[in-house]
Design a protein around this motif. Sequence first.
Motif, short mmCIF file in Angstrom:
data_model
loop_
_atom_site.label_atom_id
_atom_site.label_comp_id
_atom_site.label_asym_id
_atom_site.label_seq_id
_atom_site.Cartn_x
_atom_site.Cartn_y
_atom_site.Cartn_z
N UNK A 60 3.11 3.22 1.20
CA UNK A 60 1.60 3.42 0.73
C UNK A 60 1.04 2.19 0.33
N UNK A 61 -0.53 1.98 0.51
CA UNK A 61 -1.12 1.70 -0.25
C UNK A 61 -2.45 2.01 -1.38
N UNK A 62 -1.85 1.56 -2.28
CA UNK A 62 -3.58 2.28 -3.07
C UNK A 62 -4.24 1.20 -3.78
N UNK A 63 -4.99 1.13 -4.35
CA UNK A 63 -5.76 1.52 -5.45
C UNK A 63 -5.59 0.10 -6.48
N UNK A 64 -5.98 0.14 -7.55
CA UNK A 64 -5.63 -0.36 -8.50
C UNK A 64 -5.71 0.33 -9.80
N UNK A 65 -6.89 1.51 -9.13
CA UNK A 65 -7.24 1.92 -9.80
C UNK A 65 -6.86 3.84 -9.92
N UNK A 66 -6.01 3.35 -8.36
CA UNK A 66 -5.45 4.72 -8.38
C UNK A 66 -6.35 5.78 -7.89
N UNK A 67 -7.50 5.30 -7.92
CA UNK A 67 -8.94 6.54 -7.61
C UNK A 67 -8.05 6.59 -5.48
N UNK A 68 -7.68 5.92 -4.25
CA UNK A 68 -7.70 5.71 -3.89
C UNK A 68 -6.24 5.19 -3.10
N UNK A 69 -6.02 6.26 -1.91
CA UNK A 69 -4.42 5.69 -1.72
C UNK A 69 -4.27 5.76 0.35
N UNK A 70 -3.20 5.55 0.73
CA UNK A 70 -3.37 5.82 2.36
C UNK A 70 -2.29 4.91 2.35
N UNK A 71 -1.33 5.65 4.13
CA UNK A 71 0.09 5.13 4.06
C UNK A 71 -0.55 3.74 4.90
N UNK A 72 0.57 3.10 5.11
CA UNK A 72 0.82 1.83 6.03
C UNK A 72 1.42 0.79 5.01
N UNK A 73 1.00 -0.60 5.61
CA UNK A 73 1.62 -1.53 5.27
C UNK A 73 -0.29 -2.25 5.42
N UNK A 74 0.60 -3.64 4.93
CA UNK A 74 -0.81 -4.86 5.44
C UNK A 74 -0.35 -5.74 6.11
N UNK A 75 -1.07 -5.69 6.77
CA UNK A 75 -0.82 -7.01 8.10
C UNK A 75 -2.44 -8.22 7.97
N UNK A 76 -2.47 -8.96 9.02
CA UNK A 76 -2.70 -10.15 8.41
C UNK A 76 -3.82 -10.44 9.43
N UNK A 77 -4.87 -11.08 9.95
CA UNK A 77 -5.71 -11.83 10.75
C UNK A 77 -6.01 -12.65 10.09
N UNK A 78 -5.54 -13.91 11.78
CA UNK A 78 -5.97 -15.41 11.31
C UNK A 78 -5.95 -16.26 13.05
#
Length: 219
Positions: A60-78
């Motif tokens: 999952x992905x979490x904002x560093x203030x822990x106010x927002x969370x979502x499942x998934x991974x980090x992907x890249x666009x080039x």
Amino acid sequence: MTKTPVRSTSAQVGKPVSAAVKSVLLKNTRALKNMSAKTPFFYTAVPGVIWGATLEGVPFLLSDDAQYITDGEISVIENGQFIGLDESFERRKNQSVFATLNDSQLITYPATSPERAVIYVADDVNCPYCRRFHQQISMLNAKGVTVKIIGYPIYEQSPEQMRGIWCQDSESSRRHAFDKAMLQGEMTPTPASCNADHVTPNREKSRWTGSDSNACYLP
């Protein structure tokens, strides 16, 4: 929310958050039942976004203030194109995880020619694909590849069978017992004097690499 941690830098990508930052994240998410002291958190290449995983290994992905969370991974666009997972982050995260493994509880097959690479393999003695891969280890060693085995039981009967292997009292005897299991299907009984669990600690750590049976990782 109780506190916002200091934002990460590019040099921290793929590294675990500090104990202080983790404490803040856990306090800010204390109402979520899936968060615990064992929950891993790693800095990503996206400022303000932390990668985490449940104890079942679901990312999952979490904002560093822990106010927002979502499942998934980090992907890249080039160049306007979707590339896929952020491989640089995955590699650095895996390197961070491998650095925490207890090397004495890995079964190591060293390169037999000048070492060119090291790979980590998550193995189960009852996994047919793991057994096929095991037949190729000597060939990899001859090509300069050191193979390090992480005990990763997933079949119901595997934990006790693998404990018998990892309870052997020397690296060479563990390797011999593992070879017998993988190449001949012969399991080594657990010594009566061994009450320790030498498999679970590395298994729990390696799950943050996305490990499953017969998974290979090049650090």
